[in-house]
Write an enzyme that holds these catalytic residues in place. Structure first.
Site, short mmCIF file in Angstrom:
data_model
loop_
_atom_site.label_atom_id
_atom_site.label_comp_id
_atom_site.label_asym_id
_atom_site.label_seq_id
_atom_site.Cartn_x
_atom_site.Cartn_y
_atom_site.Cartn_z
N ARG A 244 -9.91 -4.97 -14.34
CA ARG A 244 -8.81 -5.83 -13.89
C ARG A 244 -9.27 -7.28 -13.96
O ARG A 244 -10.32 -7.62 -13.39
CB ARG A 244 -8.39 -5.50 -12.46
N ASN B 138 0.83 -1.21 0.00
CA ASN B 138 0.00 0.00 0.00
C ASN B 138 0.86 1.26 0.00
O ASN B 138 0.57 2.23 -0.72
CB ASN B 138 -0.91 0.02 1.23
N HIS C 133 -14.52 -3.98 -0.09
CA HIS C 133 -14.47 -3.34 -1.40
C HIS C 133 -15.85 -3.00 -1.94
O HIS C 133 -15.98 -2.25 -2.91
CB HIS C 133 -13.74 -4.27 -2.38
N ARG D 109 -13.78 2.31 4.23
CA ARG D 109 -12.54 1.58 4.41
C ARG D 109 -11.32 2.49 4.43
O ARG D 109 -10.42 2.34 5.24
CB ARG D 109 -12.37 0.55 3.30
N TYR E 256 -11.28 -10.01 -1.71
CA TYR E 256 -12.02 -8.75 -1.67
C TYR E 256 -13.49 -9.06 -1.40
O TYR E 256 -14.04 -10.01 -1.96
CB TYR E 256 -11.95 -8.00 -3.00
N HIS F 260 -14.79 2.10 -15.38
CA HIS F 260 -14.60 1.39 -14.12
C HIS F 260 -15.81 0.53 -13.75
O HIS F 260 -15.80 -0.16 -12.72
CB HIS F 260 -14.31 2.42 -13.02
N ARG G 257 -4.70 1.38 -13.53
CA ARG G 257 -3.35 1.62 -13.02
C ARG G 257 -2.69 0.34 -12.52
O ARG G 257 -3.25 -0.41 -11.73
CB ARG G 257 -3.40 2.66 -11.91
#
Length: 707
Positions: free
Chosen positions: A388, A52, A605, A577, A481, A448, A418
């Protein structure tokens, strides 16, 4: 966390998002410190913290540094950015000190379980001989040192981002020689277990399992690596890691394809400006001066001394070589009674809307749905958005099968996801070569949303089956997640999913969305309208409530409206979160707002919005956090839950999380990350409780079906 609290309140009542993010990573560090967690998991949390922090410097600190460099154009902004950068550095150093203490504590705990992390200074002669042989046969062939005395070496261009290196100094009678050695973790595991027969230490009659890091194996064998090429009397090495700016420019050249532009952009990232140099605090001052000169680091760079080991992100995959109790107990994914009750996934979705909550439920139901669609004679087309996906994606393999079976397959690929750009480029090329229609959308908008739409011919009519979720179509992350997926064939919803796909390709056309909340054009007014409706209820004396579960809340306009809602009497609860620039609990400002953050074995998530709506509660699942980028600069999709049964399930899970008194922290003005007090209540660890809740539901529904 006192230093974080001090820095976080600098811009009260809205905290800088960078400091709020550091408070979030402080919560990750709390998990590593929490002795209620098994020791191997605590070590892995250190890896998560490190990973992170790498991304934080690559993205957020890099952005602050760019603002500092813009002083020529924006003097006020530059002054604020310089102050923020100083605050960040202080907090990072304080967290680093905690990190080192926690690491030592975990090492002691592992020793109690006969597992020892040793270094190259504690080896017996027999172990040393084995390691030197292992180095010659397994490691040496993967190492090609960079010699810094060569005029051809440009260290700043050649060091890869977030890779572990050793800086080597060779001294003798002449001028010192310096070299850089990359630790080849892509080729060899970083964690090498020594053979048991080499370990003579025993505890309670058992051999102690010993692990040596690959870094230490190389350090132990440095003389073997350089002998014959350099004359030296002493040789020593110290670890370092460079973090670069993750931003890059996309050329507007018309004769380049978007894939070519993205590929060029990724290469730019490899040579972009350094934003952090982390090095072994024991590195001699002269060696550090040579390193800084070679890298050309500036006064604004973050030079961070640390422990002897760098790149702790590898510890995410630290192996458990001991008893299974050293890890979290397994939580096998639960079956979905709705899917299990029918022969095909399409029969199941046609019977009723279905909610899956990963990783509590099995992500395999989604991959099975796409697999069945790939050969189902009634299926005519499949459309999917890809942000992703796994490196070896079963989802994409099914789409490749579908196009071979004559289905029309369209995949909207987000090349700017990213750190997943290269993986997405590779998949885009492979899908294009196979005959899949690959769409990239606009270069100015990230896509997204988490959509899949399958069209099927049933009794002479086209029937659409849709999926809208909060997380990616990624088999790997679906195991760690927490995300929600809604499967539906309600035409009101699926027709609008089709419109989203049309919007992606034809943004100039007029569209209207009655049911879905779609960014960028329609999201902000819709969200503000939903908040304002609760304000109106409160002003009229009626019950008014908002309940949010999101990852980040940093949009200024939304935050200000939530403050006004609190002042009007709207009761607001939020489970956030990560970043939260809103400051709850301020008298006269946000006294009706409470915020907690839950951090446990799974990464929270899911995004859920709940509005009381005068008793007719609205519940939405969404891919969007409440950040300006998600609301105004991306294509995001939220879906209302119309099925009363599913709506109640979602509300029940939110209620379970809100009552967490084991892994929930209070988010307040101090950002001290204090745990929610349990008092005399029994423990409620929400992730375990949610798993148990769906397990009970599964048993009940299965029993009803058996009747």
């Amino acid at each position: 966390m006192d230093l974080i609290a001090q820095q976080a309140t600098a811009d009260f009542p809205n905290s800088p998002r960078e400091l709020s993010w550091l408070a979030f990573n402080g919560r990750v560090l709390q998990e590593a410190a929490d002795e209620r967690n098994p020791p191997i998991e605590r070590l892995r949390f250190l890896g998560i913290y490190s990973n992170n922090m790498d991304e934080f410097f690559r993205v957020r600190v890099a952005d602050v540094k760019r603002r500092v460099l813009l002083k020529k154009y924006q003097s006020d902004e530059q002054e604020d950015a310089e102050q923020l950068l100083q605050q960040i550095q202080k907090v990072v150093l304080a967290l680093g000190e905690q990190f080192n203490k926690i690491y030592l504590d975990i090492q002691l705990e592992l020793r109690k379980h006969n597992i020892e992390l040793i270094d190259n200074h504690k080896l017996t002669e027999v172990q040393s001989a084995w390691i030197k042989d292992f180095f010659r046969t397994e490691v040496k062939r993967h190492i090609s040192p960079m010699i810094l005395s060569s005029d051809e070496v440009r260290l700043a261009r050649n060091l890869e981002d977030n890779t572990t290196y050793l800086m080597v100094e060779m001294t003798g009678q002449g001028k010192p020689e310096y070299a850089i050695v990359q630790v080849p973790t892509d080729e060899i595991s970083r964690f090498i277990e020594l053979p048991l027969h080499l370990n003579t230490r025993k505890k309670n009659g058992h051999y102690r399992r010993q692990i040596l890091l690959l870094d230490d194996i190389i350090l132990h064998c440095l003389a073997d690596l350089f002998s014959g090429f350099f004359a030296f009397e002493q040789i020593q090495g110290f670890s370092l890691k460079l973090t670069r700016d993750a931003e890059y420019n996309i050329s507007d050249t018309l004769d380049q394809s978007l894939i070519d532009k993205m590929s060029k952009g990724i290469r730019q990232r490899l040579q972009s400006e350094p934003v952090r140099l982390v090095y072994d605090a024991q590195m001699p001052e002269q060696m550090l001066k040579v390193l800084n000169k070679q890298l050309g680091t500036s006064s604004a760079d973050s030079l961070i001394p640390g422990s002897r080991y760098r790149n702790f992100k590898d510890f995410i995959g630290f192996p458990n070589i001991g008893h299974q109790s050293l890890e979290f107990p397994p939580l096998p994914p639960l079956p979905s009674p709705e899917f299990e009750a029918h022969t095909t996934t399409f029969d199941a979705i046609r019977a009723s809307d279905i909610l899956l909550y990963y990783p509590y439920h099995n992500f395999g139901y989604f991959t099975e749905w796409v697999r069945q669609a790939s050969f189902d004679p009634k299926v005519t087309s499949i459309k999917l958005t890809m942000y992703r996906v796994a490196k070896h994606s079963r989802v994409i393999h099914s789409l490749l099968d579908a196009v071979r079976n004559g289905k029309k397959v369209t995949v909207v690929v987000e090349l700017k996801a990213r750190f997943d750009e290269e993986n997405n480029i590779n998949w885009a090329r492979r899908m294009t070569d196979a005959g899949i229609r690959v769409v990239f959308g606009l270069t100015t908008l990230k896509i997204h949303s988490k959509l899949c739409l399958i069209s099927r011919q049933e009794k002479g009519k086209q029937v659409r089956y849709g999926h809208i979720g909060t997380g990616n179509f990624n088999e790997k992350t679906a195991r760690i997640y927490t995300d929600m997926s809604l499967f539906t064939c309600q035409s009101d919803i699926t027709d609008e999913i089709e419109q989203v796909f049309e919007f992606i390709e034809h943004t100039y056309r007029p569209f209207q969305f009655k049911h879905l909340i779609v960014s960028p054009t329609w999201s902000r007014p819709r969200l503000m309208s939903l908040i304002q409706r609760e304000i109106d209820f409160a002003i009229s004396g009626r019950k008014a409530e908002i309940f949010l579960k999101i990852n980040n809340l940093v949009d200024h306009q939304i935050v200000e409206l939530l403050y006004r809602a609190s002042q009007a009497g709207v009761k607001i609860r939020m489970i956030i979160r990560g970043m939260c620039s809103l400051v709850p609990g301020v008298p006269g400002k946000s006294q009706n707002i409470k915020v907690i953050s839950v951090l446990d074995r799974f990464l929270e998530h899911a995004r859920v919005y709940v509005f009381h709506n005068g008793g007719d509660t609205d519940v939405y699942l969404s891919s969007a956090d409440w950040m300006t980028r998600n609301i105004d600069q991306r294509i995001e999709v939220g879906v209302p839950i119309y099925d009363a049964r599913i709506k109640q399930q979602v509300l029940n899970t939110l209620d379970i999380q809100w009552r967490d008194n084991v892994k929930a922290r209070i988010i307040d003005a101090k950002q001290a990350n204090n745990y929610v007090k349990r008092g005399n209540k029994r423990n409620n660890r929400s992730q375990q409780q949610i798993y148990d809740y769906f397990a009970r539901l599964s048993l009940i529904e299965q029993a009803e079906q058996d009747l």
